[in-house]
Design a protein around this motif. Structure first.
Motif, PDB file in Angstrom:
ATOM      1  N   ALA A   1      41.004  32.173  54.854  1.00  0.00           N
ATOM      2  CA  ALA A   1      42.276  32.729  54.382  1.00  0.00           C
ATOM      3  C   ALA A   1      42.249  32.948  52.869  1.00  0.00           C
ATOM      4  CB  ALA A   1      43.426  31.803  54.770  1.00  0.00           C
ATOM      5  N   LEU A   2      41.644  32.002  52.135  1.00  0.00           N
ATOM      6  CA  LEU A   2      41.525  32.162  50.682  1.00  0.00           C
ATOM      7  C   LEU A   2      40.644  33.366  50.333  1.00  0.00           C
ATOM      8  CD1 LEU A   2      41.202  28.447  49.520  1.00  0.00           C
ATOM      9  CD2 LEU A   2      43.140  29.985  49.181  1.00  0.00           C
ATOM     10  N   LEU A   3      39.556  33.543  51.069  1.00  0.00           N
ATOM     11  CA  LEU A   3      38.692  34.703  50.825  1.00  0.00           C
ATOM     12  C   LEU A   3      39.432  36.001  51.137  1.00  0.00           C
ATOM     13  CD1 LEU A   3      35.221  33.491  52.092  1.00  0.00           C
ATOM     14  CD2 LEU A   3      35.817  34.194  49.785  1.00  0.00           C
ATOM     15  N   ASP A   4      40.239  35.993  52.177  1.00  0.00           N
ATOM     16  CA  ASP A   4      41.033  37.187  52.483  1.00  0.00           C
ATOM     17  C   ASP A   4      41.959  37.530  51.318  1.00  0.00           C
ATOM     18  OD1 ASP A   4      39.888  37.566  54.954  1.00  0.00           O
ATOM     19  OD2 ASP A   4      41.474  36.526  56.053  1.00  0.00           O
ATOM     20  N   ARG A   5      42.580  36.517  50.746  1.00  0.00           N
ATOM     21  CA  ARG A   5      43.462  36.756  49.593  1.00  0.00           C
ATOM     22  C   ARG A   5      42.680  37.276  48.398  1.00  0.00           C
ATOM     23  NH1 ARG A   5      48.101  32.245  48.890  1.00  0.00           N
ATOM     24  NH2 ARG A   5      49.512  33.163  50.397  1.00  0.00           N
ATOM     25  N   GLN A   6      41.509  36.681  48.145  1.00  0.00           N
ATOM     26  CA  GLN A   6      40.688  37.148  47.023  1.00  0.00           C
ATOM     27  C   GLN A   6      40.258  38.601  47.228  1.00  0.00           C
ATOM     28  OE1 GLN A   6      37.461  34.374  46.773  1.00  0.00           O
ATOM     29  NE2 GLN A   6      38.594  32.931  45.485  1.00  0.00           N
ATOM     30  N   MET A   7      39.901  38.934  48.463  1.00  0.00           N
ATOM     31  CA  MET A   7      39.482  40.306  48.755  1.00  0.00           C
ATOM     32  C   MET A   7      40.654  41.271  48.559  1.00  0.00           C
ATOM     33  SD  MET A   7      37.074  39.417  52.035  1.00  0.00           S
ATOM     34  CE  MET A   7      37.034  41.037  52.687  1.00  0.00           C
ATOM     35  N   ASP A   8      41.843  40.875  48.987  1.00  0.00           N
ATOM     36  CA  ASP A   8      43.021  41.729  48.796  1.00  0.00           C
ATOM     37  C   ASP A   8      43.335  41.924  47.315  1.00  0.00           C
ATOM     38  OD1 ASP A   8      43.313  42.085  51.496  1.00  0.00           O
ATOM     39  OD2 ASP A   8      44.848  40.528  51.734  1.00  0.00           O
ATOM     40  N   SER A   9      43.248  40.835  46.530  1.00  0.00           N
ATOM     41  CA  SER A   9      43.531  40.975  45.102  1.00  0.00           C
ATOM     42  C   SER A   9      42.461  41.807  44.413  1.00  0.00           C
ATOM     43  CB  SER A   9      43.668  39.604  44.438  1.00  0.00           C
ATOM     44  OG  SER A   9      42.435  38.918  44.469  1.00  0.00           O
ATOM     45  N   LEU A  10      41.210  41.710  44.862  1.00  0.00           N
ATOM     46  CA  LEU A  10      40.147  42.543  44.300  1.00  0.00           C
ATOM     47  C   LEU A  10      40.382  44.012  44.643  1.00  0.00           C
ATOM     48  CD1 LEU A  10      37.409  42.597  42.803  1.00  0.00           C
ATOM     49  CD2 LEU A  10      36.332  42.465  45.038  1.00  0.00           C
ATOM     50  N   LEU A  11      40.824  44.277  45.863  1.00  0.00           N
ATOM     51  CA  LEU A  11      41.140  45.653  46.246  1.00  0.00           C
ATOM     52  C   LEU A  11      42.284  46.208  45.396  1.00  0.00           C
ATOM     53  CD1 LEU A  11      40.865  45.475  50.136  1.00  0.00           C
ATOM     54  CD2 LEU A  11      39.407  46.764  48.591  1.00  0.00           C
ATOM     55  N   ASP A  12      43.296  45.383  45.138  1.00  0.00           N
ATOM     56  CA  ASP A  12      44.408  45.823  44.294  1.00  0.00           C
ATOM     57  C   ASP A  12      43.943  46.104  42.870  1.00  0.00           C
ATOM     58  OD1 ASP A  12      46.202  45.695  46.353  1.00  0.00           O
ATOM     59  OD2 ASP A  12      46.940  43.688  45.848  1.00  0.00           O
ATOM     60  N   ALA A  13      43.093  45.216  42.328  1.00  0.00           N
ATOM     61  CA  ALA A  13      42.585  45.419  40.971  1.00  0.00           C
ATOM     62  C   ALA A  13      41.744  46.691  40.896  1.00  0.00           C
ATOM     63  CB  ALA A  13      41.764  44.212  40.529  1.00  0.00           C
ATOM     64  N   ALA A  14      40.931  46.934  41.916  1.00  0.00           N
ATOM     65  CA  ALA A  14      40.104  48.150  41.932  1.00  0.00           C
ATOM     66  C   ALA A  14      40.983  49.386  42.033  1.00  0.00           C
ATOM     67  CB  ALA A  14      39.124  48.089  43.100  1.00  0.00           C
ATOM     68  N   ARG A  15      42.021  49.309  42.835  1.00  0.00           N
ATOM     69  CA  ARG A  15      42.924  50.449  42.970  1.00  0.00           C
ATOM     70  C   ARG A  15      43.617  50.751  41.647  1.00  0.00           C
ATOM     71  NH1 ARG A  15      47.987  50.309  43.446  1.00  0.00           N
ATOM     72  NH2 ARG A  15      48.068  48.165  44.165  1.00  0.00           N
ATOM     73  N   ARG A  16      44.050  49.697  40.956  1.00  0.00           N
ATOM     74  CA  ARG A  16      44.693  49.907  39.660  1.00  0.00           C
ATOM     75  C   ARG A  16      43.724  50.482  38.633  1.00  0.00           C
ATOM     76  NH1 ARG A  16      47.161  45.027  41.066  1.00  0.00           N
ATOM     77  NH2 ARG A  16      45.690  43.825  39.831  1.00  0.00           N
ATOM     78  N   ALA A  17      42.442  50.122  38.740  1.00  0.00           N
ATOM     79  CA  ALA A  17      41.437  50.634  37.804  1.00  0.00           C
ATOM     80  C   ALA A  17      40.940  52.016  38.198  1.00  0.00           C
ATOM     81  CB  ALA A  17      40.268  49.656  37.714  1.00  0.00           C
ATOM     82  N   GLY A  18      41.330  52.479  39.370  1.00  0.00           N
ATOM     83  CA  GLY A  18      40.885  53.801  39.830  1.00  0.00           C
ATOM     84  C   GLY A  18      39.539  53.773  40.512  1.00  0.00           C
ATOM     85  N   ALA A  19      39.051  52.594  40.844  1.00  0.00           N
ATOM     86  CA  ALA A  19      37.755  52.456  41.502  1.00  0.00           C
ATOM     87  C   ALA A  19      37.936  52.560  43.020  1.00  0.00           C
ATOM     88  CB  ALA A  19      37.116  51.121  41.145  1.00  0.00           C
ATOM     89  N   VAL A  20      36.897  53.020  43.679  1.00  0.00           N
ATOM     90  CA  VAL A  20      36.917  53.162  45.131  1.00  0.00           C
ATOM     91  C   VAL A  20      35.971  52.124  45.721  1.00  0.00           C
ATOM     92  CG1 VAL A  20      36.452  54.692  47.064  1.00  0.00           C
ATOM     93  CG2 VAL A  20      37.408  55.609  44.939  1.00  0.00           C
ATOM     94  N   ILE A  21      36.467  51.350  46.686  1.00  0.00           N
ATOM     95  CA  ILE A  21      35.656  50.318  47.328  1.00  0.00           C
ATOM     96  C   ILE A  21      35.484  50.684  48.796  1.00  0.00           C
ATOM     97  CG2 ILE A  21      35.593  47.904  48.058  1.00  0.00           C
ATOM     98  CD1 ILE A  21      36.923  47.129  45.519  1.00  0.00           C
ATOM     99  N   ASP A  22      34.245  50.641  49.258  1.00  0.00           N
ATOM    100  CA  ASP A  22      33.938  50.866  50.667  1.00  0.00           C
ATOM    101  C   ASP A  22      34.107  49.541  51.391  1.00  0.00           C
ATOM    102  OD1 ASP A  22      33.068  51.878  53.070  1.00  0.00           O
ATOM    103  OD2 ASP A  22      30.946  51.684  52.569  1.00  0.00           O
ATOM    104  N   ARG A  23      35.038  49.508  52.363  1.00  0.00           N
ATOM    105  CA  ARG A  23      35.366  48.239  53.033  1.00  0.00           C
ATOM    106  C   ARG A  23      34.532  47.976  54.270  1.00  0.00           C
ATOM    107  NH1 ARG A  23      41.719  47.649  53.270  1.00  0.00           N
ATOM    108  NH2 ARG A  23      41.085  45.558  53.799  1.00  0.00           N
ATOM    109  N   TRP A  24      33.532  48.715  54.545  1.00  0.00           N
ATOM    110  CA  TRP A  24      32.704  48.678  55.757  1.00  0.00           C
ATOM    111  C   TRP A  24      33.425  47.965  56.799  1.00  0.00           C
ATOM    112  CZ3 TRP A  24      30.031  43.672  56.088  1.00  0.00           C
ATOM    113  CH2 TRP A  24      29.822  43.014  54.896  1.00  0.00           C
TER     114      TRP A  24
END
Length: 154
Positions: free
Chosen positions: A131-154
């Protein structure tokens, strides 16, 4: 027999009316304002064919380095989460075996009845980490979105 009669009853209208062709004479019956007829289309001038592109596309450039850093961080978190989920699945399989009829064999080195109680803290800890890793992944996705980066979520 009933099924084929019902299917025939459903398909018959399609076979009967699906082959109908409509002509320009049918347009008067439909009364579609502004519809083109074949004669209207024949009167149109031929289309111009473009011999070369109007502008050249920019050459392909790889993703910026910031995208790569976000992607590496996300991939690491995803691999860790996958490993933890595999461990949870393994332990749940052992619990299922310990509660099955095969768990009573004293010569087998396998979990016995009561294994669920002994590994419950481990499974709870693994689920918490997942669950903690899920939260970290979500916050990383949000940070990438704010930075304009694209992440492939396979």
């Amino acid at each position: 027999m009933k099924v084929s009669v019902v299917l025939l009853g459903l398909v018959w209208p399609v076979l009967g009316f699906g082959q109908q062709l409509y002509t320009n004479a049918d347009l008067a019956r439909f009364d579609v304002p502004g519809a083109y007829t074949d004669q209207d289309l024949k009167r149109l001038p031929p289309l111009a064919v473009q011999k070369r592109p109007a502008f050249a596309l920019a050459p392909y450039t790889p993703a910026p380095r910031e995208d790569a850093a976000f992607q590496r961080a996300y991939d690491g978190l995803q691999l860790t989460r996958t490993a933890l989920q595999a461990e949870i699945d393994f332990e749940m399989g052992r619990i299922a075996f310990s509660e099955s009829a095969l768990a009573g064999d004293t010569s087998a080195i396998a979990p016995r009845l009561g294994y669920r109680a002994s590994v419950a803290p481990l499974i709870l800890e693994l689920k918490k980490r997942t669950a903690l890793l899920d939260r970290q992944m979500d916050s990383l996705l949000d940070a990438a979105r704010r930075a304009g980066a694209v992440i492939d979520r396979w």
